[in-house]
Design a protein around this motif. Structure first.
Motif, PDB file in Angstrom:
ATOM      1  N   SER A   1       5.613   6.252  23.418  1.00  0.00           N
ATOM      2  CA  SER A   1       5.560   4.839  23.050  1.00  0.00           C
ATOM      3  C   SER A   1       6.721   4.507  22.120  1.00  0.00           C
ATOM      4  N   ARG A   2       6.899   3.207  21.879  1.00  0.00           N
ATOM      5  CA  ARG A   2       7.966   2.732  21.007  1.00  0.00           C
ATOM      6  C   ARG A   2       7.349   2.102  19.766  1.00  0.00           C
ATOM      7  N   GLU A   3       7.720   2.601  18.611  1.00  0.00           N
ATOM      8  CA  GLU A   3       7.320   2.011  17.341  1.00  0.00           C
ATOM      9  C   GLU A   3       8.567   1.344  16.758  1.00  0.00           C
ATOM     10  N   SER A   4       8.534   0.019  16.607  1.00  0.00           N
ATOM     11  CA  SER A   4       9.787  -0.701  16.405  1.00  0.00           C
ATOM     12  C   SER A   4       9.838  -1.582  15.170  1.00  0.00           C
ATOM     13  N   SER A   5       8.789  -1.623  14.362  1.00  0.00           N
ATOM     14  CA  SER A   5       8.798  -2.455  13.167  1.00  0.00           C
ATOM     15  C   SER A   5       7.739  -1.918  12.221  1.00  0.00           C
ATOM     16  N   ALA A   6       7.995  -2.025  10.917  1.00  0.00           N
ATOM     17  CA  ALA A   6       7.021  -1.527   9.944  1.00  0.00           C
ATOM     18  C   ALA A   6       7.168  -2.285   8.637  1.00  0.00           C
ATOM     19  N   SER A   7       6.063  -2.379   7.882  1.00  0.00           N
ATOM     20  CA  SER A   7       6.086  -3.063   6.592  1.00  0.00           C
ATOM     21  C   SER A   7       4.926  -2.578   5.733  1.00  0.00           C
ATOM     22  N   LEU A   8       5.158  -2.538   4.414  1.00  0.00           N
ATOM     23  CA  LEU A   8       4.146  -2.115   3.460  1.00  0.00           C
ATOM     24  C   LEU A   8       4.096  -3.092   2.294  1.00  0.00           C
ATOM     25  N   PRO A   9       2.910  -3.300   1.688  1.00  0.00           N
ATOM     26  CA  PRO A   9       2.850  -4.035   0.414  1.00  0.00           C
ATOM     27  C   PRO A   9       3.288  -3.109  -0.722  1.00  0.00           C
ATOM     28  N   LEU A  10       3.465  -3.672  -1.906  1.00  0.00           N
ATOM     29  CA  LEU A  10       3.902  -2.859  -3.038  1.00  0.00           C
ATOM     30  C   LEU A  10       2.899  -1.764  -3.399  1.00  0.00           C
TER      31      LEU A  10
ATOM     32  N   GLY B   1       1.427   0.198  -1.506  1.00  0.00           N
ATOM     33  CA  GLY B   1       1.714   1.390  -0.711  1.00  0.00           C
ATOM     34  C   GLY B   1       0.503   2.056  -0.105  1.00  0.00           C
ATOM     35  N   ASP B   2      -0.652   1.356  -0.079  1.00  0.00           N
ATOM     36  CA  ASP B   2      -1.859   1.999   0.443  1.00  0.00           C
ATOM     37  C   ASP B   2      -2.149   1.636   1.894  1.00  0.00           C
ATOM     38  N   GLU B   3      -1.277   0.868   2.530  1.00  0.00           N
ATOM     39  CA  GLU B   3      -1.408   0.578   3.953  1.00  0.00           C
ATOM     40  C   GLU B   3      -0.032   0.285   4.524  1.00  0.00           C
ATOM     41  N   ILE B   4       0.118   0.528   5.813  1.00  0.00           N
ATOM     42  CA  ILE B   4       1.377   0.267   6.492  1.00  0.00           C
ATOM     43  C   ILE B   4       1.077  -0.392   7.831  1.00  0.00           C
ATOM     44  N   TYR B   5       1.795  -1.452   8.122  1.00  0.00           N
ATOM     45  CA  TYR B   5       1.636  -2.181   9.381  1.00  0.00           C
ATOM     46  C   TYR B   5       2.861  -1.913  10.248  1.00  0.00           C
ATOM     47  N   PHE B   6       2.643  -1.775  11.545  1.00  0.00           N
ATOM     48  CA  PHE B   6       3.760  -1.490  12.442  1.00  0.00           C
ATOM     49  C   PHE B   6       3.474  -2.045  13.830  1.00  0.00           C
ATOM     50  N   VAL B   7       4.503  -2.090  14.658  1.00  0.00           N
ATOM     51  CA  VAL B   7       4.410  -2.607  16.031  1.00  0.00           C
ATOM     52  C   VAL B   7       4.631  -1.466  16.997  1.00  0.00           C
ATOM     53  N   SER B   8       3.809  -1.420  18.035  1.00  0.00           N
ATOM     54  CA  SER B   8       3.921  -0.348  19.019  1.00  0.00           C
ATOM     55  C   SER B   8       3.521  -0.855  20.398  1.00  0.00           C
ATOM     56  N   ASN B   9       4.114  -0.265  21.437  1.00  0.00           N
ATOM     57  CA  ASN B   9       3.732  -0.589  22.813  1.00  0.00           C
ATOM     58  C   ASN B   9       2.859   0.503  23.412  1.00  0.00           C
ATOM     59  N   ARG B  10       2.169   1.266  22.567  1.00  0.00           N
ATOM     60  CA  ARG B  10       1.301   2.344  23.053  1.00  0.00           C
ATOM     61  C   ARG B  10       0.179   1.784  23.921  1.00  0.00           C
TER      62      ARG B  10
ATOM     63  N   VAL C   1       4.472  -7.729   5.723  1.00  0.00           N
ATOM     64  CA  VAL C   1       3.372  -8.029   4.815  1.00  0.00           C
ATOM     65  C   VAL C   1       3.967  -8.329   3.443  1.00  0.00           C
ATOM     66  N   SER C   2       3.439  -9.356   2.764  1.00  0.00           N
ATOM     67  CA  SER C   2       3.976  -9.781   1.464  1.00  0.00           C
ATOM     68  C   SER C   2       3.764  -8.685   0.424  1.00  0.00           C
ATOM     69  N   ALA C   3       4.515  -8.784  -0.668  1.00  0.00           N
ATOM     70  CA  ALA C   3       4.484  -7.750  -1.705  1.00  0.00           C
ATOM     71  C   ALA C   3       3.080  -7.534  -2.256  1.00  0.00           C
ATOM     72  N   ASP C   4       2.314  -8.627  -2.422  1.00  0.00           N
ATOM     73  CA  ASP C   4       0.960  -8.494  -2.970  1.00  0.00           C
ATOM     74  C   ASP C   4      -0.089  -8.221  -1.898  1.00  0.00           C
ATOM     75  N   GLY C   5       0.334  -8.123  -0.623  1.00  0.00           N
ATOM     76  CA  GLY C   5      -0.593  -7.797   0.453  1.00  0.00           C
ATOM     77  C   GLY C   5      -1.493  -8.927   0.884  1.00  0.00           C
ATOM     78  N   SER C   6      -1.214 -10.163   0.442  1.00  0.00           N
ATOM     79  CA  SER C   6      -2.110 -11.284   0.741  1.00  0.00           C
ATOM     80  C   SER C   6      -1.710 -12.045   2.011  1.00  0.00           C
ATOM     81  N   LYS C   7      -0.471 -11.851   2.486  1.00  0.00           N
ATOM     82  CA  LYS C   7       0.010 -12.607   3.648  1.00  0.00           C
ATOM     83  C   LYS C   7       0.645 -11.662   4.656  1.00  0.00           C
ATOM     84  N   LEU C   8       0.367 -11.928   5.905  1.00  0.00           N
ATOM     85  CA  LEU C   8       0.943 -11.151   6.993  1.00  0.00           C
ATOM     86  C   LEU C   8       1.768 -12.096   7.871  1.00  0.00           C
ATOM     87  N   PHE C   9       3.021 -11.743   8.135  1.00  0.00           N
ATOM     88  CA  PHE C   9       3.903 -12.529   8.989  1.00  0.00           C
ATOM     89  C   PHE C   9       4.284 -11.689  10.205  1.00  0.00           C
TER      90      PHE C   9
END
Length: 587
Positions: free
Chosen positions: A303-312, A314-323, A364-372
């Motif tokens: 699969s392809r993992e092509s984007s990632a983001s974490l809040p400050l 650091g207890d979660e990470i969001y990413f994009v995948s075509n799995r 994801v925003s620095a405080d983890g309150s918003k996801l774009f």
């Protein structure tokens, strides 16, 4: 009667890639004799037409060069329909996309049967000008032509046209409710004629990816554009610096980009050299970047993992995948860190955010309150739009909201990010930039300068006897309004707004002949008193009556007009689409 549409050796196939461009679109063959047309000066320019076609076949990275050669040839012959068509297609791919309209309309004017997809392409060009109503007209006309003529090889355009029609309706709504935000191109040398995207503010520097290059540089085999390179620019300095040259174990023949800060020492990179892609750690060792290990708890082999983001935190990470197992081709996933600092297995963020269409570019925003994130689904107005979802009290994410105009446009809008102060950056293909994707940011309001308060001085009153009397003569010829006349209120006539707006009309055809019919023969066939319209099309003289807004009204008149073999035809303005055997679908 059958309408013959011109095409080249291959069926027209539209493949919508990540950029949203049309790829695999065949150009039309420009015949040498028709281009030169006995004008000697055009002989040398025809070589450029051939060269432009060869460049186009090499891949999307060469379309801009192909377009320039076509435009040079167009200066000597701007009437050739195939040349105008090819220029329109190149503009739709290489941009500025809205420039395609005049050339596609010129191609259709010179040859109404230029191609079976001409209305689809014109619809795209209108859409990129934010003229959503006219775009809907041509997407519907494209559907009607394909269905009436039963073009089996073009059936794939029917669902694509439906998607564009819905996007245009979304666009009209979003345009009417645009938000009050001022945008500007990022200053300095950040933007270029090539693609710039994925802006990230890290440690007071703007990192971004660019596909700029010179002819000797390597190109990606996927699209023949130059490989992505990573650059950074200080927010206090307009110059830029290539980061790739600082990184050890770095291959130039690879698409890569910086995605997010993972912790105090580590960053997350995306890297791809085989069409797939993985996420990697990177860190600075003795002042130099070192590309590190792959992130095993995220990456999958196929699969392809092509984007990632974490809040400050650091207890979660969001990413994009075509799995496999997602809602669409690309979905958003996340991993959470437990109390023992162990990461969970990837979890799909769910069907409220992911759709059957592509999602991408998560932040994801620095405080983890918003996801774009970017998406082709939801109420997108075209290609990728940027959406925002807010964190709810239970920790889940609320319904995504389209960020609207002017952040989103009818083209692709991607890779949104914010710094800790709420300043945002994103990339867009819209017109007005330097070319391809450009990076935009929010324009900060000018500081309010307090005006010096000046005390008002009361002016002395002038005695009336000192004011000279001024006599104004009104010419006798000047018409004067009747102030006592009553206001005339015009009655409103209820109409079906979308049909009126999109100008579709049904008529009843009572006769058709290779030779023009004389009035006696025509009136012996039809004994009614309505006006008969005469239209010469496809080498036939066609005679029609009426202008009905609905198929039902036209069918009732057809059955009552006294002509046994009369039938209903559908028109858009003066353009005859064909026989209508059923109601035209407004949706």
């Amino acid at each position: 009667m059958s309408m013959i549409w011109k095409s080249t050796t291959a069926i027209f196939l539209f493949v919508f890639l990540v950029s949203g461009n049309i790829i695999g679109q065949e150009l039309l063959s420009v015949k040498k004799s028709e281009f030169i047309d006995n004008v000697p000066d055009r002989r040398s320019e025809f070589a450029q037409v051939k060269e432009a076609g060869d460049l186009y076949q090499k891949g999307i990275g060469y379309v801009a060069q192909s377009l320039n050669l076509f435009l040079n040839a167009h200066k000597l012959n701007n009437y050739n329909p195939e040349l105008n068509y090819n220029i329109g297609v190149c503009y739709l791919i290489a941009g500025p996309k809205e420039e395609a309209l005049s050339y596609l309309l010129a191609a259709q004017t010179e040859d109404a049967e230029i191609s079976a997809d001409i209305h689809f392409l014109i619809g795209l060009a209108y859409k990129y000008q934010n003229n959503f109503s006219d775009a809907i007209i041509h997407f519907k006309m494209n559907k009607e032509v394909i269905q009436q003529k039963k073009y089996k090889e073009h059936q794939e355009l029917l669902p694509i046209s439906d998607k564009h029609i819905q996007e245009c309706r979304n666009g009209r709504d979003l345009l009417e409710n645009s938000i009050d935000i001022n945008l500007k191109l990022v200053e300095g040398n950040v933007n270029s004629e090539f693609d710039e995207f994925n802006p990230q503010i890290i440690d007071s520097s703007l990192f971004f990816s660019s596909r700029r290059g010179v002819e000797k540089d390597s190109r990606s085999p996927e699209d023949q554009k130059f490989f992505e390179k990573l650059f950074k620019s200080s927010t206090n300095n307009l110059s830029i610096k290539e980061v790739n040259k600082e990184i050890n174990n770095w291959s130039e023949n690879v698409n890569s980009t910086l995605l997010a800060k993972f912790d105090k020492e580590h960053f997350v990179f995306y890297s791809s050299d085989s069409g797939l892609g993985d996420l990697f750690f990177a860190e600075k060792v003795k002042g130099k970047w070192q590309l590190g290990k792959a992130i095993k708890f995220i990456n999958e082999k196929d699969s392809r993992e092509s984007s990632a983001s974490l809040p400050l935190s650091g207890d979660e990470i969001y990413f994009v995948s075509n799995r496999k197992g997602g809602f669409g081709d690309c979905d958003i996933y996340y991993c959470k860190k437990d109390l023992h600092s162990k990461w969970s297995k990837p979890i799909n963020i769910g069907g409220d955010i992911n759709t059957e269409f592509d999602e991408g570019d998560v932040f994801v925003s620095a405080d983890g309150s918003k996801l774009f994130f970017s998406s082709k689904g939801h109420n997108s107005m075209g290609g990728y739009d940027i959406f925002q979802s807010d964190r709810l009290q239970d920790g889940s994410w609320g319904s995504p909201q389209n960020m609207g105009f002017p952040i989103n446009s009818a083209t692709n809008d991607i890779t949104y990010s914010e710094d800790e102060n709420g300043n945002f950056y994103f990339a867009s293909e819209r017109s007005g930039g330097k070319g391809g994707f450009d990076i935009y940011c929010n324009k900060q309001p000018e500081p309010v300068v307090k005006e010096e308060v000046v005390a008002e001085v009361e002016e002395p009153e002038i005695p009336a006897e000192l004011i000279p009397e001024v006599k104004i003569d009104v010419p006798l010829s000047l018409p004067l309004a009747n102030l006592n006349s009553e206001t005339v209120v015009l009655p409103e006539t209820p109409v079906k707004q979308e049909l009126v707006e999109e100008d579709f009309v049904y008529r009843v055809q009572i006769a058709a002949s290779r030779k023009e019919m004389n009035p006696n023969d025509l009136f012996s066939r039809y004994k009614g008193g309505d006006v008969i319209d005469h239209l010469f099309v496809e080498n036939w003289h066609k005679y029609t009556i009426g202008g009905f807004l609905t198929f039902k009204e036209a069918a009732q008149y057809r059955d009552a007009c006294g002509v046994k073999d009369a039938f209903v035809v559908l028109f858009k303005g003066g353009y005859r689409l064909g026989i209508a055997r059923r109601p035209f679908e407004a949706n």
